[in-house]
Design an enzyme around this catalytic site. Structure first.
Site, PDB file in Angstrom:
ATOM      1  N   LYS A  28     -16.208   6.354  17.238  1.00 53.50           N
ATOM      2  CA  LYS A  28     -17.241   5.330  17.371  1.00 53.50           C
ATOM      3  C   LYS A  28     -16.690   4.001  17.896  1.00 53.50           C
ATOM      4  O   LYS A  28     -17.368   3.308  18.656  1.00 53.50           O
ATOM      5  CB  LYS A  28     -17.951   5.107  16.037  1.00 53.50           C
ATOM      6  CG  LYS A  28     -17.091   4.494  14.942  1.00 53.50           C
ATOM      7  CD  LYS A  28     -17.875   4.337  13.651  1.00 53.50           C
ATOM      8  CE  LYS A  28     -17.011   3.793  12.532  1.00 53.50           C
ATOM      9  NZ  LYS A  28     -16.545   2.422  12.746  1.00 53.50           N
ATOM     10  N   THR A  29     -15.448   3.659  17.514  1.00 52.80           N
ATOM     11  CA  THR A  29     -14.881   2.386  17.978  1.00 52.80           C
ATOM     12  C   THR A  29     -14.716   2.396  19.491  1.00 52.80           C
ATOM     13  O   THR A  29     -14.945   1.386  20.161  1.00 52.80           O
ATOM     14  CB  THR A  29     -13.532   2.109  17.282  1.00 52.80           C
ATOM     15  OG1 THR A  29     -13.722   2.151  15.864  1.00 52.80           O
ATOM     16  CG2 THR A  29     -12.996   0.738  17.660  1.00 52.80           C
TER      17      THR A  29
ATOM     18  N   ASP B 268     -21.622  -2.361  13.894  1.00 45.68           N
ATOM     19  CA  ASP B 268     -20.825  -1.228  13.420  1.00 45.68           C
ATOM     20  C   ASP B 268     -21.129  -0.975  11.936  1.00 45.68           C
ATOM     21  O   ASP B 268     -21.521  -1.899  11.212  1.00 45.68           O
ATOM     22  CB  ASP B 268     -19.338  -1.552  13.605  1.00 45.68           C
ATOM     23  CG  ASP B 268     -18.434  -0.367  13.313  1.00 45.68           C
ATOM     24  OD1 ASP B 268     -18.913   0.781  13.381  1.00 45.68           O
ATOM     25  OD2 ASP B 268     -17.244  -0.589  13.017  1.00 45.68           O
ATOM     26  N   GLU B 269     -20.952   0.261  11.485  1.00 47.65           N
ATOM     27  CA  GLU B 269     -21.133   0.626  10.064  1.00 47.65           C
ATOM     28  C   GLU B 269     -22.488   0.161   9.538  1.00 47.65           C
ATOM     29  O   GLU B 269     -22.607  -0.445   8.477  1.00 47.65           O
ATOM     30  CB  GLU B 269     -20.003   0.019   9.207  1.00 47.65           C
ATOM     31  CG  GLU B 269     -18.593   0.397   9.641  1.00 47.65           C
ATOM     32  CD  GLU B 269     -18.219   1.829   9.262  1.00 47.65           C
ATOM     33  OE1 GLU B 269     -19.094   2.592   8.825  1.00 47.65           O
ATOM     34  OE2 GLU B 269     -17.034   2.183   9.411  1.00 47.65           O
TER      35      GLU B 269
ATOM     36  N   GLN C 240     -21.831   8.450   5.161  1.00 45.17           N
ATOM     37  CA  GLN C 240     -20.690   7.664   4.694  1.00 45.17           C
ATOM     38  C   GLN C 240     -21.135   6.358   4.033  1.00 45.17           C
ATOM     39  O   GLN C 240     -20.356   5.409   3.946  1.00 45.17           O
ATOM     40  CB  GLN C 240     -19.737   7.365   5.860  1.00 45.17           C
ATOM     41  CG  GLN C 240     -19.057   8.604   6.415  1.00 45.17           C
ATOM     42  CD  GLN C 240     -17.954   8.264   7.387  1.00 45.17           C
ATOM     43  OE1 GLN C 240     -16.860   7.812   7.005  1.00 45.17           O
ATOM     44  NE2 GLN C 240     -18.209   8.470   8.663  1.00 45.17           N
TER      45      GLN C 240
ATOM     46  N   ARG D  30     -11.137  12.418   5.257  1.00 49.64           N
ATOM     47  CA  ARG D  30      -9.920  11.622   5.521  1.00 49.64           C
ATOM     48  C   ARG D  30      -8.768  12.538   5.936  1.00 49.64           C
ATOM     49  O   ARG D  30      -7.792  12.084   6.515  1.00 49.64           O
ATOM     50  CB  ARG D  30      -9.466  10.847   4.270  1.00 49.64           C
ATOM     51  CG  ARG D  30     -10.424   9.836   3.677  1.00 49.64           C
ATOM     52  CD  ARG D  30     -11.014   8.909   4.681  1.00 49.64           C
ATOM     53  NE  ARG D  30     -12.304   9.386   5.136  1.00 49.64           N
ATOM     54  CZ  ARG D  30     -12.913   8.954   6.236  1.00 49.64           C
ATOM     55  NH1 ARG D  30     -12.344   8.058   7.004  1.00 49.64           N
ATOM     56  NH2 ARG D  30     -14.097   9.432   6.590  1.00 49.64           N
TER      57      ARG D  30
END
Length: 674
Positions: free
Chosen positions: A29-30, A215-216, A246, A607
């Site tokens: 996504k970044t 973002d997020e 998330q 993770r």
């Protein structure tokens, strides 16, 4: 663009209507956000100064800005805003402080400052018990995040403690304003209220923001959602990136339903799903997908990877919590020996910080180096908070918290009784403690010798403040202030050893250097000029945002909570305490909030890049007594064909013997190596 997959590229190029990029864990996504910023500048003709990208941590904001800097060279990137929500709010308040009724150089209260003030108000105004301070502080924070005023809070209050909290809320807000201060939640609340009450100012900011990227998005609270909606206005030039699976911060006000609200606010919303994961094996992703499918979804997605199936996911049941920690330690040793990997390739995740204590002992016993994420922040050190208080008072003499912290540090023979009388006088006059020191009427409340001591301090601070404002090199004046204060000698007298005092003083000079760097960065082309007040404000905010963001590149096993693990990845992950009442947590079970605990487990699973090991204890010591545990319901929700169980059929002893043999070999190997 050539490095992006088809869906990522589509998300970058889509600008026709509001866009939601539903980005699964590890889906890049970044890269989408940073490439889109470059695309907006280079292909769409939008000036960098009219683009705003917001996220939640300084670390993420820095990474984004660095990546954009590699894609957009030279002056084309000047003026771009890539910041946290709270930094954006701070910038708005800095520009519009007059409309909000503040004076220049307002203070920012961190959680400790706010707690101290709330505690004082509870005792002074209503004689309430100190034990409920945490609960009241948390409640006030939630009210601010939900844009609830003190009056509304009092009207809604049903329980006696809610009535108390609402009354404290009113006093707290009024006192903050009197101190010319804002707290962390105000950095979002105040801009939202400003825009609601001043349409002309809102229009000015809407004209500045031609495109907004968030973002997020699933972590936004009510106030942040409103801030975004207002800045975007009716133009709808917005891309939000988020993952409802998330969303794990409901306890601090995050609302995953904000993703669903997008469809209501923007009927023309386009949704693009990023489902290819570049991090984990297919087996790990299959387990994550199967688990999270038990939660309801507004938007469905399924992560996939082309990194191969990978190893089975191991589920290890140990006799008790001590054996669980022993097993994790020996597993890390033998696995590292077999693969030739590094300690930093391993992470141990847990639901609560208390689980790390026993684990630390076992890691120490086996001489395994480790690092606990979220330890003591640089800014939490006493000497740093002391000098920060000097800086805060320098730029805002009305900051009573800062005044109280350092008026007698180093000692100036100004004791508690003197300060109490000063405080009573200041309250009667409705002025700050600093102002009260210089009023003629103070001599009626305090004996002349103590008035003189207070005024000696304020005269000295006035002189330093004047020099900081007029001299070309304000940092030199601040260094002189630290020297003149006698703080170094005071540290020598109050530290355990001379070496400890030197280290603490080094922290002080590091802080001053940080202040200098903050000012120098603002001198770069395209950046707004920064006063010493602005620089101190930035440092205070950086303190609050970076307390959980400490970097650690040393070769050490990483220990961290599941909440702290979000956004990170490790080749080999251990998730410990897979038991009912722990994961899911007992409070969540009682409050019927299993969905968030399932999302937390999902975050932990995703993770892991190569191997994932889940552990649990048959018995666990709690509050001095040993209790039998029940395996977590989430184990049953995983695809059983991908799990390898150990210790559930009485074979634990055999496994332990094998492990002991491997550890023995490891010890032999290390001795031969030395």
């Amino acid at each position: 663009m050539h490095k992006l997959n088809d869906r990522q590229a589509k998300a970058v190029k889509y600008i026709d209507t509001p866009l939601l990029v539903l980005a699964g864990a590890g889906s890049g996504k970044t890269s989408v956000i940073t490439t889109k910023i470059a695309y907006l500048i280079q292909k769409c003709g939008i000036k960098a100064r009219n683009i705003v990208a917001v996220t939640f941590t300084n670390k993420a904001a820095r990474e984004m800005k660095e990546r954009v800097g590699r894609l957009v060279k030279g002056r084309a990137s000047h003026g771009l805003t890539v910041s946290t929500f709270h930094n954006l709010g701070l910038n708005i308040i800095r520009r519009e402080y007059q409309a909000l009724g503040y004076k220049p150089g307002f203070s920012i209260f961190d959680a400790q400052d706010a707690q101290a003030l709330i505690s004082e108000l509870m005792m002074r105004e209503m004689g309430a018990e100190d034990e409920t301070v945490d609960q009241v502080q948390h409640t006030i924070s939630n009210w601010k995040n939900d844009l609830v005023s003190p009056k509304e809070a009092l009207e809604r209050a049903r329980q006696p403690w809610e009535v108390t909290a609402a009354r404290v809320f009113e006093h707290y807000n009024r006192t903050l304003k009197a101190y010319n201060a804002v707290d962390f939640d105000d950095l979002i609340l105040q801009p939202v209220m400003l825009f609601k009450n001043h349409p002309a100012i809102l229009e000015k900011w809407q004209n500045k923001v031609h495109y907004l990227l968030v973002d997020e998005y699933q972590d936004t609270n009510g106030a942040q959602y409103d801030l975004v909606r207002m800045l975007v206005g009716s133009r709808g030039k917005i891309t939000v990136v988020g993952d409802d699976d998330q969303s794990i911060y409901a306890w601090r006000g995050a609302k995953p339903e904000n993703l669903a609200l997008l469809k209501e606010d923007y009927p023309s919303l386009k949704v693009i799903k990023l489902e290819q994961n570049y991090r984990s094996t297919s087996r790990i992703l299959k387990s994550a997908n199967t688990l999270i499918a038990n939660n309801p979804h507004v938007f469905d997605k399924s992560l996939w990877s082309d990194l191969g199936m990978g190893d089975e996911i191991r589920v290890i049941r140990c006799r008790n919590d001590e054996m669980e920690c022993e097993r994790i330690a020996t597993e890390i040793l033998t696995h590292k020996l077999r693969l030739g990997s590094s300690y930093k390739d391993y992470a141990v995740l847990y639901r609560g910080n208390f689980q790390s204590r026993l684990l630390e002992l076992k890691l120490q016993h086996h001489q395994i180096p480790y690092h606990i994420n979220g330890g003591t922040s640089f800014f939490a050190r006493t000497e740093v908070k002391d000098i920060m208080a000097y800086l805060r008072l320098l730029v805002n003499p009305d900051d009573d918290n800062a005044f109280l912290r350092i008026v007698n540090v180093p000692r100036r023979e100004i004791g508690p009784s003197t300060l109490e009388k000063l405080g009573n006088y200041a309250n009667q006059r409705h002025i700050s403690l600093y102002q009260a020191c210089n009023e003629m009427g103070l001599e009626e409340s305090l004996s002349p010798q103590y008035v003189e001591k207070l005024r000696r301090f304020t005269r000295w601070m006035d002189r330093v403040s004047r020099l900081v404002q007029t001299e070309d090199n304000p940092i030199r004046i601040i260094r002189e202030m630290v020297d003149d204060s006698g703080y170094e000698n005071w540290l020598m007298q109050n530290s355990s050893t001379p070496v400890a005092a030197e280290k603490r003083m080094a922290n002080v000079w590091f802080l001053v250097d940080s202040l200098q760097q903050t000012i120098e960065r603002a001198m770069e082309p395209g950046e707004d000029p920064m006063t010493i007040e602005d620089a101190v404000g930035r440092l205070i905010l950086r303190d609050m945002l970076e307390r959980q963001e400490e970097e650690d590149d040393a070769d050490r096993v990483q220990l961290l909570t599941l909440h702290a693990s979000k956004g990170l990845e490790y080749p080999h992950v251990f998730m410990m305490g897979m038991e009912e009442d722990l994961l899911p947590h007992r409070t969540s079970i009682e409050e019927d909030n299993i969905e968030e605990e399932r999302r937390l487990t999902y975050v932990g699973i995703t993770r892991a890049r190569k191997t994932l090991t889940l552990t649990l204890a048959g018995q666990r010591k709690q509050f001095g007594e040993v209790i039998d545990t029940t395996p977590s319901r989430f184990l049953d929700e995983l695809p059983q064909e991908d799990l390898a169980y150990t210790g559930f059929d009485g074979n634990t002893t055999v496994e332990q013997k094998k492990m002991a043999g491997k550890v023995g070999l490891d010890a032999l190997y290390k001795s031969l190596g030395s």
